[in-house]
Structure formats: structure tokens, C-alpha cells
Scaffold this active site. Structure first.
Site, PDB file in Angstrom:
ATOM      1  N   LYS A  70     -17.745  32.714 108.978  1.00  0.00           N
ATOM      2  CA  LYS A  70     -18.164  31.729 109.980  1.00  0.00           C
ATOM      3  C   LYS A  70     -17.544  32.130 111.320  1.00  0.00           C
ATOM      4  CE  LYS A  70     -18.307  26.710 110.831  1.00  0.00           C
ATOM      5  NZ  LYS A  70     -17.996  25.373 110.291  1.00  0.00           N
ATOM      6  N   SER A  76     -21.674  21.848 109.915  1.00  0.00           N
ATOM      7  CA  SER A  76     -21.728  22.872 110.943  1.00  0.00           C
ATOM      8  C   SER A  76     -21.789  24.297 110.395  1.00  0.00           C
ATOM      9  CB  SER A  76     -20.505  22.744 111.852  1.00  0.00           C
ATOM     10  OG  SER A  76     -19.321  23.084 111.136  1.00  0.00           O
ATOM     11  N   SER A  94     -18.770  19.813 106.730  1.00  0.00           N
ATOM     12  CA  SER A  94     -19.413  21.017 107.261  1.00  0.00           C
ATOM     13  C   SER A  94     -19.564  22.173 106.286  1.00  0.00           C
ATOM     14  CB  SER A  94     -18.665  21.515 108.506  1.00  0.00           C
ATOM     15  OG  SER A  94     -18.998  20.690 109.600  1.00  0.00           O
TER      16      SER A  94
END
Lengths: 483, 95, 477
Positions: free
Chosen positions: A75, A150, A174
Site C-alpha cells: 500500500k 482505503s 480499510s
């Protein structure tokens, strides 16, 4: 090949059936072929091939470990020395991180290969990946819909088999919500289990990194590398890391599952409720007992979460001021102009909304009514979980009240977006570990089963998820077009 | 207790956040909706509840007092918008 | 109208740690700009603070020394404001639950003792420095100092004059150096003071509106700044105006305070507990350990010097004004085996005088306690006179030699051979008949002339007591 598990790929590498360079090239090609998903912000092709070469040498010398030579993606919230680290924001579009996050160091030490950096909601603020400066990510199950957020890029890339697994972070859901919406396995560990050093902070008392993979077994392999005490993170837990694989095959006979009545209300899509019930029934077959539990203050989790997260982010994001790194506006007239324009031009709307909200909640005269109140509500919610987990081993329920929604459907209505986090944020407030595992399809869109455990019970959660995946095949379903 | 556009401007200034004048009303309306949601917490009596700042019940760990960092100025300043003679440059600061 | 001044001080003492409060970067002073600012100090995205153990121990030690409550659990908070020398956009400080609670410090002003309350002392990180030299109209930022540990010591508004404020500041300065928690170097900014000053009509109980004077870095300037500010406020009030609550800066060159434009707007610091740091726990064991490491404190040492070394209060104050000076003095007493009074005369007289003149601290003294002891031994055993001793002291100051070597090399030993002195006296009496006449005629003052002649003839090496005795004998006849 892209449907193989990490254990299978690792075996193939160790058996010299394939080299890490070949495997890495294979996934790099796949990433290029499916670039339209927009799941990657940066593809680190050159670095990946270098790492793969180094891994091949380790493999040749017989020093390989579980992740040696396995391609992974990170990420874009984790700082990686020499690699652009954007956090999904224009603010960091020019930011080449000058150091490695602890998680990255651990993956590097394990010999893993980094394919690239994954798209995400700007500064991890969002539940749809639509707030990214780099544009929305498509859900591979239905490219008109969002992958969740997210960690939307992570979930989409894993679901589309562009990477065997990925890292994510979870502040209010997330990891779990995009895992659910993309039909993969995601684990948010106990707060403090994985170092936050080098993970760009959104809300420090809630943020936690974790693995996103196609199975509990793969997630366990990643967690094994990511977990552990870090002397650079004061909030990191000084607790031994168990062998997560060792527990996977324990039988579930006598497992006590709690179902909170507050999870199953009219707000929950009935098809999702049905999928969750079917999954729970599967657990009964595996020997589990099911019991009703209660989380009486659950409905206040969203307001408490958004106050605390906004307050913490309003301070965490003050360092983005155009002085030492990141975006700086052109020709600032004076200091105030430098600050307000740099921040005004480079932060997106959702980030601004939360900074404003948090600044307000902390400002003189409002602190007690918002921030302090939210911290008290947090205590009550945490106590509710403690009570429930004294009666049962794990809590199960839905992850998201709906399946993947259309891109653009909720982006104009922040409240609607916030409300969709109802099942996940409470877990972060309490700091407990939670998982999402694939448990069905509704209209060809994945549904996730939420499993919440006691503090540091990651091994138990992975065991419970693995046993389910042993008798079901939802986790092996591949989105059409990505087989 | 709805937030006015004027108050939003004040908050934006505190946060050094440039917001276009035409967007202020929009932010004000969003923030008011969010505040309505947050105000729900007021319904719950929390008089005797201890605020919870951290999920884990731990105390601060202390670091040994030892210098372990080396000079990495050049490395760090490569990513800086403007430097000179090893200093970060900003518009003139007036005391 | 009669006015009463009310002063409270906030002192920032830089704690003498090797590394910063939340990072492992060096705190050494004077390094090239930004070479001691690591990723944590720069506030790079993703970095986290970890608390320095030594800073905590020093704060506890300080708290115990001022008889303060030590919080069993204290909390770090973020103080939010934007400034280019503050990399994170917030300062990690303490707000609610500081590590050191209510304590006190006793000061002496004009022979009167007064107790000044200490409200609290808390740990925090220092900011960097803004350099205003010309960078094409821009300001340069050096973050080497960012993250240096500070103990902010906040007093009650208990002081009523600039003199009291200076006495308090000096006392605190002495204390932190005694404890070894701060080097007290004011030029380098290790010990700085903000003064909250207000005035009110004598007899009024409510406080007047105060102004805060920022960053005063010498005792002299504290006194001057406060005195200027008091007069300014009285002028404002007497001309019918109102004192504005504001932050002011003392300009030493102009000897005035002026309003700080940058701090004009009302601050809303939005303090909240720093989620990156956990509560700091101070155990009873740690307090006991710190207590056991506690040196003898200035007040106790002063009392002991008065009784053990037969000093008056003033002399004891001087000798105990720093731990290093007191240690020096005690070393001299022990090593020279001389009378305590003789030692104190030399240490607080000749030695301190010379050090002051040269602008040196006792730690930098060119004459060590051992070498000074060597000199005092020779005074005590009458090898040299007090007058010759001053000559030897000058040599000690300017060379590496011992007192004995200097005395030998220069032939400064007292003439103890009474026959030799007698011969000199005889010849002086013979050569100055007129003066002998005068003396015998009752002019006692002429006696001094004879003493002077003998000393001149012996180059001061004759024992003055002996000379006096012998002259008196000879001149009788």
C-alpha cells in the site's frame, strides 16, 4: 500460476521449477495488462527485478525462507527508501521517501519482492478509494463499482491476481471492507501488533497495518513477517509473535461464536445477512456453538470514530507544510500564504473536510463536547466488546452493509459514506483484531464475513478462517476476466 | 449551533488550509451534517467514564539515552522544496 | 499612586542528555545546520517518537529537589501551531498531568528569605532556529535544536520585584547545575526565561493584566526587561490606558520591550494527548533511586559550610554558589590542611577575583585545587608571607609549576635566620639617624618607615611579625 497460493509458489521456487525473476516478470506483465484497474500508483519494475535476482541467489544457496522470491505489493502508505510514496495525495506526488518503514524492512529482510505501490484513498481517508489523487480504482468483479477503501488498490490487485498478496492498513475498516468488497481475505491485527513506523499516519491511535491475501494461509505467511515489536514505535506491543501457520489446522470443535444483535438490523442488506447466516451455519457444522451477544453502544461508534480520527489527523497532517518535503505552492507571498496555499492546493476535499472537522473538535470550547466525549464513548464500546468476548471466543457478522457500490454513487454524500463503516470502526476503537473472509456472492459481487477476536488472538482468527476455507471455496473464486 | 461560513473560515485559518471562497458554504453544510451525527453522543451519559486514549493498557517505554543517528542532511534535503547552505528556506519570518 | 509588581517566571532548562527527547540524534551544540536533525526531528511522514529515559530521570530528580509531587502517571500532549521551526506543526509537550507538580524554592533577597511556589515542571521538545540573515529576503531554518529536551519550570506569580525574579532565576540556575540536569549555559540558550509581568495598585488583590516577555537569556536582561516593562505598564495605566495581554520581546540593544507581531493573533493550541506516546509511569522505586543519587543541595551545603568551616552566611553563599566551586573549596581545605578561613579567603578572594577578571568558570580555572593547596601549605607553615604568596599565585596562574617550584626558583622563601635580619636592621638604624631621632622623640608613625626599609632590603622575604618584634627591641635602646 497466478491462482497458486504463496506456499505453492514458494515450493515451486525452492524446487527450481520457476525462478523469482520469471515469477516477478509474470506478475509485472499481468499488472501492465490490467493497468485499467488503476490499482497501482507506482510499479517498481526495476527494483522488483533486482530484488528477484537477489532472491534467486538466496534460493540457489538454500537460504530461502517462506517469502523469499515471492512478489508482493505494498500500500502506498508505507515509506520505501528511494521509492515514490504518495499516500494517494498530490501533497506527496513528488515525495521520494528517504527511509524504509519497519514493515518494508521486514519484507526486505524476508527476501520478498516488491512489485509496486498500491492505490489508496488519499491519506487513507475514504471507504471507496475515490478520494485518491490518482483516481478511482475499479473493482475487478465489476469495473463500474468501487473496490472499497482505503486499501482499495491492495484489494483490487489481490482479487485480480496482479500480486499474490499485499499489505494494507486499517484505521476504521480499510483492510476489511475492501477485502469484503473484492472477495479476498484481509486481517487487521490487534493495535500494536505491527509497527506503525514509516506508515504514514492518519489516526495514530487507530491505524494498524495488516495482510491482504487470497486465503487465511497466505495472510498468515505475511503476518508472520509483518508482526513484532519495534523499538521505534512506542505503541508497538512487546508481545511474542506466535507461529501463525502452526495453529491453522486446529479443529473448531467447541468454538463459541457470538452474534451481536446490533449487527443484524434493518440497515443490513438482507442478502448479506443471509450470506452471513449461511457461513455461521457452516461453522456449526464444524462444531461451533452460536450465542447471541450485545454491543449496546455500537451506534455511537461512528460519531466517536469520526471525532477521534479527525482530531488525530488534523494534527498528523500539519507536517505537510511545504517546507521540508512534499508539495509547495508557487511563489508564496509570505509564510501564511505558503502554508494555506500549499495545503489548500494539494489536499483533496475529503482530507480537508476531516482536518476542518478535527480542528474544530479540538478547538477551545468544543474539546469536552467532542473529543473528550468521544474518548469516553470509546471506553464504553471497548467495554462492550470485552463483555461480549468474555462470553464467546469470537464475534461474527457482516463487514459492510452492502456489496460494492457504483463509482460515484456515494462520493457526494460524506455521511452516507461514513455510515457504511458501522461494522468496522468499533473494532478499531477497541483495538481488537478483525478479519474479513469471502463468504458468498450476491449479484456476482463478493460478500465478506467479519470475524472479530480477542486481543492478540490473530492465530485463532486465522485458524477459524482457514478451517472455513478448508470446507468452502468462496476464497478461490476469481473475478470473471482475470482467470 | 450550526457552523457559519465565517466560523469555517476561522477553522480553516487555524488549520492553515486554503479553501476557495465559493466552496466555504459547501464545507459548512457538510460539517454541519457531520456535527449532527456527532451530537448523538451527547445522548449518552458518560459522567463516570474514564476517557480512553489508547486501545492497549500499557505505559510508555523509555529509550536509552544514546546517539545512534548519523548526519543524513544531503539525503533528506534532496526532497526539500528549497534549501541553501544546508538550511531550509521559507518566506521571511517576522518576529 | 503606589503600584505593586507581580511576576511569574517560566524557565526553560535544556536537559543535559546526549540524544534528543524523542529521537537518537545528538544534542551537541554548534554543529553545522541540519546535520543533527534526523528523520524524526524533521517530522518526515511516518516517523514516531520514543521517549528518552534520561530526560525522564532528570525531570524526576529536579522534582524531588524542589520537594514537588511527582505524577505517578503523566501524559504528553500535542500543542498545535504552525511555525517553520516546528517541523510537525505541533510541539510535543505536557498539558494536563505534567511530570512534576507543585513544589517550591526559597530565595534570599536583602537578607530576607522568601518562599516562591513552583506550579509545575513539564517535559517538552525544543523547536529549531530561524536564521534571518539575508537569503534573498528569505528565512533559513536550522532544525538541529528541534527535539532537544526541555524542562519548563513554571513559577507561581509570587515575585514582587525584578530583584526577586533575578534571585529566583539564579537560585534555579544554581539548582539545575547542582543536580547536573542542565549545563546552565545561557549564551547557548540552555537556560532561558519568559517573564509574566503585571502591575496593580498596592493593596489590590486581583492581578492586573499581564504581558509575557519572551526568551530572555541573561540575569541582567531579566532585571532590565522587567524594570522596563513595569515602568511601561505604570505609564500606560497612569495615563488612563489599559495594559494589553500580549507577548513582548526584550530588545537588549535598545533596552526596551516591544510587542511581537508574529504572536499577535490569539492562539488556540488545541492541546490533546499525543496518541503516539503512552502514559509515562514513575514508580516509587525510581523515585527512591533518584533520591539516592541526589547530591547535597545548595541550601544544605551552605548550612554545613557555615558550621563546619566557620563561615558567615555571605561567604558560605559564595562558596556554595556552584557545586564545582564548593567541591574546589573542600578539596583545598583537605589537601592544604590549612585553616578553613585562610582557604576561603584565597578561594573566594584571589581565585574568584582572577577568574572573574578572566571571564572563566571554576571548572576552567588554570590553578587547580591541588596547586592552590600547595601554596596555602607554605603560607601556613610560614615558608612565605601572605604578600609573597600573592606573587606566587600570579605565577601559578600563568604557569604549570607548583608553588614549591616557584618559591625555590625565585628564592622567595622567608628569611628565618634572625641573625641576617638583625644585621640588616642594624645597618638601617645606623644609616637613618634622623628618623631614629624622630621615632625616639615620640613620632610612632616613623616605625612604618623602618619596617618598609627592612622589607625592601629583604625583598619582602622577612617574616613581618619577626621584623616588627626585632625593630621594636632595637629602637628601644
Amino acid at each position: 500460476m497466478h491462482n497458486q497460493s504463496i506456499s505453492e509458489l514458494g515450493q515451486a521456487l525452492r524446487d527450481k521449477k520457476i525462478s523469482s525473476v520469471e515469477l516477478t516478470q509474470y506478475f509485472l506483465d499481468r499488472i501492465k495488462r490490467h493497468a485499467s484497474l488503476n490499482s497501482f500508483i507506482t510499479v517498481t519494475e526495476e527494483l522488483a527485478l533486482q530484488q528477484a535476482q537477489a532472491a534467486d541467489q538466496l534460493l540457489a544457496s538454500g537460504q530461502a525462507r517462506a517469502l523469499t522470491g515471492i512478489p508482493l505489493a505494498q500500500k502506498d502508505i508505507f515509506c520505501m527508501n528511494g521509492v515514490k510514496t504518495t499516500c494517494g495525495s498530490k501533497m506527496l506526488d513528488n515525495f521520494i521517501a528517504p527511509y524504509d518503514a519497519t514493515v518494508i524492512k521486514q519484507f526486505n529482510a524476508a527476501g520478498a519482492v516488491t512489485l509496486g505501490k498500491l492505490n489508496m484513498d488519499e491519506f487513507a481517508m475514504g471507504s471507496s478509494n475515490e478520494t485518491s489523487f490518482y483516481g478511482a480504482v475499479q473493482n475487478p468483479w465489476n469495473t463500474d463499482t468501487v473496490p472499497g477503501g482505503s486499501s482499495g488498490g491492495s484489494a483490487a490487485a489481490v482479487a485480480a491476481r496482479l500480486t499474490p498478496a499485499a499489505s494494507g492498513t486499517d484505521t476504521g475498516g480499510s483492510i476489511r471492507q475492501p477485502a469484503a468488497l473484492c472477495g479476498i481475505t484481509g486481517l487487521k491485527p490487534t493495535y500494536g501488533r505491527i509497527s506503525r513506523y514509516g506508515m504514514i499516519a492518519y489516526a495514530s491511535s487507530l491505524d494498524q497495518g495488516g495482510p491482504m491475501a487470497r486465503s487465511a494461509e497466505d495472510a498468515a505467511l505475511l503476518l508472520q513477517v509483518m508482526a513484532g515489536f519495534d523499538e521505534k514505535d512506542s505503541t508497538s506491543a512487546d508481545q511474542p509473535v506466535p507461529d501463525y501457520l502452526a495453529e491453522l489446522n486446529k479443529p473448531l470443535q467447541g468454538l463459541k461464536i457470538g452474534l451481536p444483535q446490533e449487527f443484524f438490523t434493518a440497515d443490513l442488506d438482507s442478502d448479506i445477512a443471509a450470506a452471513v447466516e449461511t457461513a455461521v451455519a457452516e461453522y456449526k457444522k464444524l462444531g461451533a456453538e452460536v450465542k447471541d451477544v450485545s454491543l449496546p453502544n455500537l451506534k455511537l461508534a461512528i460519531p466517536a470514530y469520526y471525532v477521534i480520527a479527525s482530531a488525530e489527523c488534523s494534527a498528523n497532517l500539519s507536517r505537510f507544510d511545504g517546507v521540508r518535503f512534499g508539495y509547495r505552492c508557487d511563489n508564496p507571498e509570505d509564510l501564511t500564504d505558503l502554508y494555506t496555499r500549499s495545503r489548500g492546493e494539494a489536499f483533496g476535499q475529503e482530507v480537508k473536510r476531516r482536518i476542518l472537522m478535527g480542528t474544530y473538535a479540538l478547538s477551545a470550547g468544543y474539546y469536552d463536547a467532542y473529543y473528550l466525549k468521544a474518548q469516553k464513548v470509546r471506553r464504553l464500546i471497548s467495554n462492550d466488546f470485552k463483555q461480549a468476548l468474555s462470553e464467546v471466543d469470537v464475534i461474527m457478522g457482516p463487514v459492510s452493509p452492502s456489496t460494492a457500490f457504483a463509482i460515484g454513487e456515494k462520493s457526494g454524500d460524506p455521511i452516507q459514506m461514513y455510515l457504511s463503516d458501522i461494522y468496522t470502526v468499533a473494532v478499531n476503537l477497541a483495538g481488537l483484531p478483525g478479519m474479513s473472509i469471502p463468504a458468498g456472492l450476491v449479484d456476482n459481487k463478493p460478500v465478506g464475513l467479519h470475524i472479530i477476536g480477542d486481543y492478540f488472538a490473530e492465530a485463532r482468527l486465522l485458524n477459524i478462517a482457514h478451517q472455513y476455507q478448508h470446507v468452502t471455496d468462496w476464497h478461490t473464486q476469481c473475478p470473471p476476466g482475470f482467470e | 449551533m450550526a457552523l457559519s461560513a465565517d466560523e469555517v473560515n476561522k477553522i480553516a485559518h487555524l488549520a492553515r488550509l486554503g479553501i476557495d471562497e465559493q466552496d466555504i458554504e459547501h464545507y459548512a453544510s457538510d460539517l454541519n451534517n457531520i456535527l449532527d451525527l456527532m451530537t448523538q453522543m451527547g445522548e449518552l451519559n458518560t459522567d463516570d467514564v474514564q476517557p480512553m486514549a489508547h486501545p492497549l493498557d500499557q505505559v510508555q517505554r523509555l529509550r536509552e539515552d544514546a546517539v545512534k543517528e548519523e548526519d543524513q542532511r544531503d539525503h533528506f534535503q534532496k526532497i526539500a522544496p528549497q534549501t541553501e547552505n544546508g538550511l531550509y528556506l521559507v518566506p521571511k519570518v517576522i518576529d | 499612586m503606589a503600584w505593586e509588581t507581580v511576576i511569574g517566571l517560566e524557565i526553560h532548562a535544556q536537559l543535559a542528555t546526549k540524544s534528543k527527547i524523542f529521537s537518537a540524534a545528538s544534542t551537541a551544540y554548534g554543529a553545522e545546520a541540519n546535520t543533527q536533525a534526523c528523520e524524526v526531528d524533521l517530522g518526515l511522514p511516518g516517523v514516531l517518537p520514543v521517549l528518552n529515559q534520561h530526560a525522564v530521570r532528570m525531570a524526576v530528580k529536579f522534582g524531588l529537589a524542589i520537594d514537588a509531587e511527582i505524577a505517578p502517571y503523566s501524559i504528553f500532549a500535542r500543542k498545535n501551531y504552525f511555525y517553520p521551526d516546528l517541523p510537525k506543526g505541533y510541539q510535543i509537550s505536557q498539558f494536563e498531568l505534567p511530570i512534576v507538580g507543585i513544589g517550591h524554592l526559597d530565595i534570599d533577597v536583602d537578607g530576607e528569605s522568601k518562599r516562591i511556589g513552583v506550579t509545575r515542571a513539564h517535559l517538552e521538545e525544543d523547536a529549531g532556529k530561524s536564521l534571518h540573515e539575508d537569503f534573498h529576503g528569505l528565512t533559513g531554518i536550522d532544525l538541529n535544536r528541534a527535539g532537544t529536551p526541555l524542562l519548563e519550570i513554571v513559577s507561581e506569580p509570587d515575585m514582587r520585584s525584578a530583584k526577586e525574579a533575578v534571585a529566583y532565576m539564579r537560585k534555579l540556575h544554581e539548582l539545575v547545575r547542582y543536580l547536573g540536569v542542565c549545563d546552565g549555559n545561557m549564551q547557548e540558550g540552555s537556560f532561558r526565561c519568559d517573564a509574566n509581568v503585571s502591575v496593580r495598585p498596592a493593596g489590590q488583590t486581583e492581578f492586573g493584566t499581564r504581558a509575557e516577555i519572551k526568551n530572555i537569556n541573561s540575569f541582567k536582561f531579566v532585571e532590565k526587561a522587567i524594570n522596563f516593562e513595569v515602568e511601561r505598564q505604570i505609564d500606560v495605566l497612569e495615563s488612563g490606558g489599559k495594559v494589553v495581554q500580549e507577548t513582548r520581546l526584550y530588545d537588549a540593544n535598545k533596552d526596551e520591550t516591544r510587542s511581537m507581531r508574529s504572536k499577535e493573533e490569539a492562539n488556540d493550541y488545541r492541546y490533546f494527548p499525543d496518541p503516539d506516546l503512552l502514559p509515562v509511569h514513575i514508580s516509587d522505586e525510581l523515585k527512591v533511586e533518584m533520591q539516592s543519587e541526589m547530591p547535597e543541595l545548595p541550601d544544605a551545603k551552605k548550612q554545613r559550610f557555615m558550621t563546619q568551616y566557620d563561615q558567615d552566611a555571605e561567604s558560605a553563599s559564595i562558596l556554595t554558589s556552584s557545586r564545582a566551586l564548593a567541591d574546589y573549596y573542600e578539596a583545598v581545605v583537605e589537601q592544604s590542611g590549612s585553616e578553613a578561613r585562610l582557604c576561603s579567603n584565597w578561594v573566594s578572594g584571589d581565585l574568584l577575583g582572577a577568574l572573574n577578571k578572566a571571564g572563566l568558570d571554576i571548572e576552567q580555572s588554570p590553578v587547580s585545587a591541588e596547586r592552590l593547596s600547595g601554596l596555602l601549605k607554605r603560607i601556613s607553615d610560614n615558608t612565605i608571607s601572605g604578600k609573597i604568596a600573592k606573587q606566587v599565585f600570579d605565577e601559578l596562574w600563568n604557569s604549570e609549576a607548583s608553588a614549591d617550584d616557584i618559591i625555590d626558583a625565585k628564592g622567595l622563601k622567608q628569611i628565618t635566620d634572625s641573625g641576617a635580619i638583625e644585621a640588616i636592621i642594624d645597618s638601617i638604624i645606623a644609616n637613618n639617624p634622623a628618623q631614629v631621632e624622630q621615632y625616639l622623640g615620640g613620632k610612632d608613625k616613623v616605625f612604618g618607615f623602618f619596617v618598609g626599609q627592612v622589607m625592601k632590603e629583604t625583598q619582602g622575604k622577612a617574616n613581618p611579625g619577626e621584623v616588627n618584634k626585632m625593630l621594636k627591641e632595637k629602637l628601644k635602646r
